[in-house]
Design a protein around this motif. Sequence first.
Motif, short mmCIF file in Angstrom:
data_model
loop_
_atom_site.label_atom_id
_atom_site.label_comp_id
_atom_site.label_asym_id
_atom_site.label_seq_id
_atom_site.Cartn_x
_atom_site.Cartn_y
_atom_site.Cartn_z
N ASP A 1 2.89 42.66 44.46
CA ASP A 1 1.45 42.71 44.61
C ASP A 1 1.09 42.95 46.08
O ASP A 1 1.76 42.47 46.99
N SER B 1 -1.00 41.72 47.90
CA SER B 1 -1.34 40.52 48.68
C SER B 1 -0.18 40.06 49.55
O SER B 1 -0.39 39.37 50.56
N THR C 1 6.88 38.81 41.07
CA THR C 1 7.12 40.16 40.57
C THR C 1 8.16 40.16 39.45
O THR C 1 7.99 40.82 38.42
#
Length: 483
Positions: A105, A107, A454
């Motif tokens: 991601d 982030s 993930t």
Amino acid sequence: MEVKTVVVRGLDVLVAWDEAAQEHVYHHGADLALRGHLIVQAGGRYEGPCDETVDGRGLMAMPGLINMHSHPSSEPGNRGLLEELGSAKLGQSSLYEYMPVFRADISSAPYANQVAVSEMLKSGVTTYVDMSLPRPGWADTVAATGIRGILGPMFRSASWATRNGHSVEYTWDEAAGERAFEASLDVVKSALAHESGRLGAMLCPSQVDTCTPALLQAAQAEGRKLGIPLQVHAAQSVVEFQEMTRRHGRTPIEWLDDIGLLDEHLVLGHGIFLNDHPSLFWPQADDFALLARSGTGVAHCPTVFARRGISLNYLGRYQQAGIPVGIGTDTFPHNMLDEMRLASYLARVVARNFKASSTEGVLDAVTTTAARMLGRDDIGRLAPGFKADFSLIDLRHAYMRPAREPLRSLLYSAGDRAVRDVYVDGRQVVRNGEVLTIDVERALHEVEQAQLSTLSRVHLNDHAGRSAETLSPKVLRTLEAGA
């Protein structure tokens, strides 16, 4: 702010620039003096005013290295997953089947960025090209590390996917590509105006096979207006070569030439699969001559391809033809000295000739040639008026001795273990092998957590619903405690 003069006094070895001969040369017992962010003297005995002295005994000063191609916002999270993966039915590449399912991601990108930059700095990199998706705070994250960053926001007109592991499908959205291009221009302009003074920019249409001619030509036009280069992934896979010849009856290099992209302001990410590469058979083109005539550069990233049995054909051949070649890390680890060594060795293996690469040629690729590819005349050399970007190498390190030929000892024996101190823009960012500007432990922790997240979603993104353990099994069987 007070401008200090710092002198590294009495260096055992100084790799300085000889302007008359246009080459790097060794000086012994020499001084390196910097005032603020610029070098004022490189060689001889400095006799001017001095605010701080660094003892240069037992050290070699060398120019800061330039990393021409990296993806630091994502690659650190792939460690332990992608080293042995490639698609057997997609040219052995990991691009289409594996990399998308392991992508973390966004982030976690700032922390991945910090991990990657820490590795670069510790291997003597002082300038790097950061090819990433635009995100808020990107410029500030890079600037805070102390490195000289060239932000290359990526954009494209199409995405790719495989639903069966043996064919690649493209989904086109030209309007989205144009919007992404506009967003990339905002990033570029903010980087060029950043208060740190250490950020530059490059326009990076993502891949030759995912961009329309109009998007590529628009990027070229904006690059010329802004005075910055372009970099596009091209000639990076067999799949891409076959797709472009299927669409156009032209190789990727020929097609770029047809639409007016090939010139001295363009860098090809990888540039491996020219028509004469041993993995292809397309004798009616002459990609190599097109590159040589156009002045187009190549960012050579040996490790990521060597993992899949692929190599450029070959470094010395490109250099001898006058094709500008820089070197990049692309994947993890972001260790430039490792990449330089592997680039040299692979050239010799591919050519089956020990003269197919030289240490001097590899050094030029990561200093003077890379600076020229970036359009910079102030980095890549230790000479008066150049940026004070340099490393101090410990000549007393066991892997450097005997230090009869220090660059060979560094490249082929010691590697980053002998990089003691690193300065960027006159500021010390590495001391005794430790990065001063990044909380590396915190960044590593965040990347580890992002990888775990993930991995829990991999089966949702894989075309066959496979788990992470199925896609990338561990090297050894794991026995539970007490088994």
